[in-house]
Write a protein that holds these residues in place. Sequence first.
Motif, mmCIF file in Angstrom:
data_model
loop_
_atom_site.group_PDB
_atom_site.id
_atom_site.type_symbol
_atom_site.label_atom_id
_atom_site.label_comp_id
_atom_site.label_asym_id
_atom_site.label_seq_id
_atom_site.Cartn_x
_atom_site.Cartn_y
_atom_site.Cartn_z
ATOM 1 N N MET A 54 0.852 -1.185 0.000
ATOM 2 C CA MET A 54 0.000 0.000 0.000
ATOM 3 C C MET A 54 0.885 1.231 0.000
ATOM 4 O O MET A 54 1.997 1.242 0.533
ATOM 5 N N TYR A 55 0.388 2.285 -0.650
ATOM 6 C CA TYR A 55 1.060 3.578 -0.613
ATOM 7 C C TYR A 55 0.745 4.138 0.770
ATOM 8 O O TYR A 55 -0.409 4.473 1.060
ATOM 9 N N ALA A 56 1.767 4.181 1.622
ATOM 10 C CA ALA A 56 1.587 4.358 3.075
ATOM 11 C C ALA A 56 0.465 5.328 3.457
ATOM 12 O O ALA A 56 0.506 6.497 3.107
ATOM 13 N N GLU A 114 -0.884 1.244 -8.234
ATOM 14 C CA GLU A 114 -2.043 2.076 -8.605
ATOM 15 C C GLU A 114 -1.678 3.559 -8.567
ATOM 16 O O GLU A 114 -2.062 4.341 -9.445
ATOM 17 N N HIS A 115 -0.917 3.923 -7.528
ATOM 18 C CA HIS A 115 -0.511 5.328 -7.386
ATOM 19 C C HIS A 115 0.344 5.762 -8.583
ATOM 20 O O HIS A 115 0.123 6.837 -9.163
ATOM 21 N N ALA A 116 1.297 4.942 -8.953
ATOM 22 C CA ALA A 116 2.191 5.269 -10.072
ATOM 23 C C ALA A 116 1.403 5.386 -11.385
ATOM 24 O O ALA A 116 1.605 6.322 -12.165
ATOM 25 N N LEU A 129 7.447 6.999 -12.319
ATOM 26 C CA LEU A 129 8.553 6.500 -11.482
ATOM 27 C C LEU A 129 8.876 7.420 -10.305
ATOM 28 O O LEU A 129 9.896 7.208 -9.638
ATOM 29 N N HIS A 130 8.004 8.395 -10.013
ATOM 30 C CA HIS A 130 8.395 9.396 -9.006
ATOM 31 C C HIS A 130 8.593 8.778 -7.627
ATOM 32 O O HIS A 130 9.339 9.295 -6.817
ATOM 33 N N ASP A 131 7.899 7.672 -7.360
ATOM 34 C CA ASP A 131 8.041 7.037 -6.041
ATOM 35 C C ASP A 131 8.830 5.731 -6.114
ATOM 36 O O ASP A 131 8.701 4.879 -5.226
ATOM 37 N N VAL A 132 9.640 5.574 -7.162
ATOM 38 C CA VAL A 132 10.391 4.316 -7.282
ATOM 39 C C VAL A 132 11.318 4.135 -6.073
ATOM 40 O O VAL A 132 11.621 3.003 -5.673
ATOM 41 N N TRP A 151 0.023 15.885 -9.934
ATOM 42 C CA TRP A 151 -0.404 14.541 -10.358
ATOM 43 C C TRP A 151 -0.235 13.556 -9.204
ATOM 44 O O TRP A 151 -1.053 12.647 -9.033
ATOM 45 N N ASP A 152 0.808 13.731 -8.428
ATOM 46 C CA ASP A 152 1.055 12.882 -7.259
ATOM 47 C C ASP A 152 -0.130 12.961 -6.286
ATOM 48 O O ASP A 152 -0.689 11.944 -5.857
ATOM 49 N N GLU A 153 -0.540 14.190 -5.949
ATOM 50 C CA GLU A 153 -1.652 14.372 -4.992
ATOM 51 C C GLU A 153 -2.946 13.758 -5.516
ATOM 52 O O GLU A 153 -3.750 13.240 -4.750
HETATM 53 FE FE LIG Z 1 3.694 9.881 -4.726
#
Ligand SMILES: [Fe+2]
Length: 193
Positions: A25-27, A35-37, A59-62, A161-163
């Motif tokens: 899960m995305y913490a 899904e987030h990516a 890839l921002h959260d790779v 886009w991240d938010e």
């Molecule tokens: Fe993110």
Amino acid sequence: MSPLVETREILDEIRTLFADKGNDMYAGEPVSQTEHALQAASAAEQEQASPELITAALLHDVGHLLHKHSADCAIQGIDDLHERIGAAWLKQHFPEAVTEPIRLHVDAKRYRCATDEEYLSRLSPASVLSLELQGGPFDAREQKQFENNPWYEEALRLRTWDEAAKIPGLATPDLEYFLTFVQRVLEHPVDLN
Ligand SMILES: [Fe+2]
């Protein structure tokens, strides 16, 4: 190694990272890392962003997939420094147009929290928790410094886009679809230095 083989190997490494850790899960958020990516990349594509920025969004959260901390390390008071880990890893193969917005996407949050009260009030509880660990909103000197970075506007777009990429069940194209943009960047680097 030929460029073609290298591109294939990099794409395979990315596939493996998402296969191994993408279901985490995305913490603190109601979506997985994958899904987030995909949602972030999809939002970038809908805004006709460049292949480099779509790659950055994907890839921002790779860094979250690379580090050794548990997915909920922020709850334990640990800043995983994922933006730096991710950017450093990607720098081996990708141009600054990909790695700099990624390296700056936490700074973009700190900047926006300092300059936009409404944004701060809309942050999710998990994002507020990590904001504290990341140093809180920027002061005036840090804001100026951020604005002087040539990639700051791209970092702010990526942040938006991240938010937005935290919607449970949202349908998006799959990883293979977005890897075509990654491949394009690898095969046609515009500013690799
Ligand atoms: Fe993110």
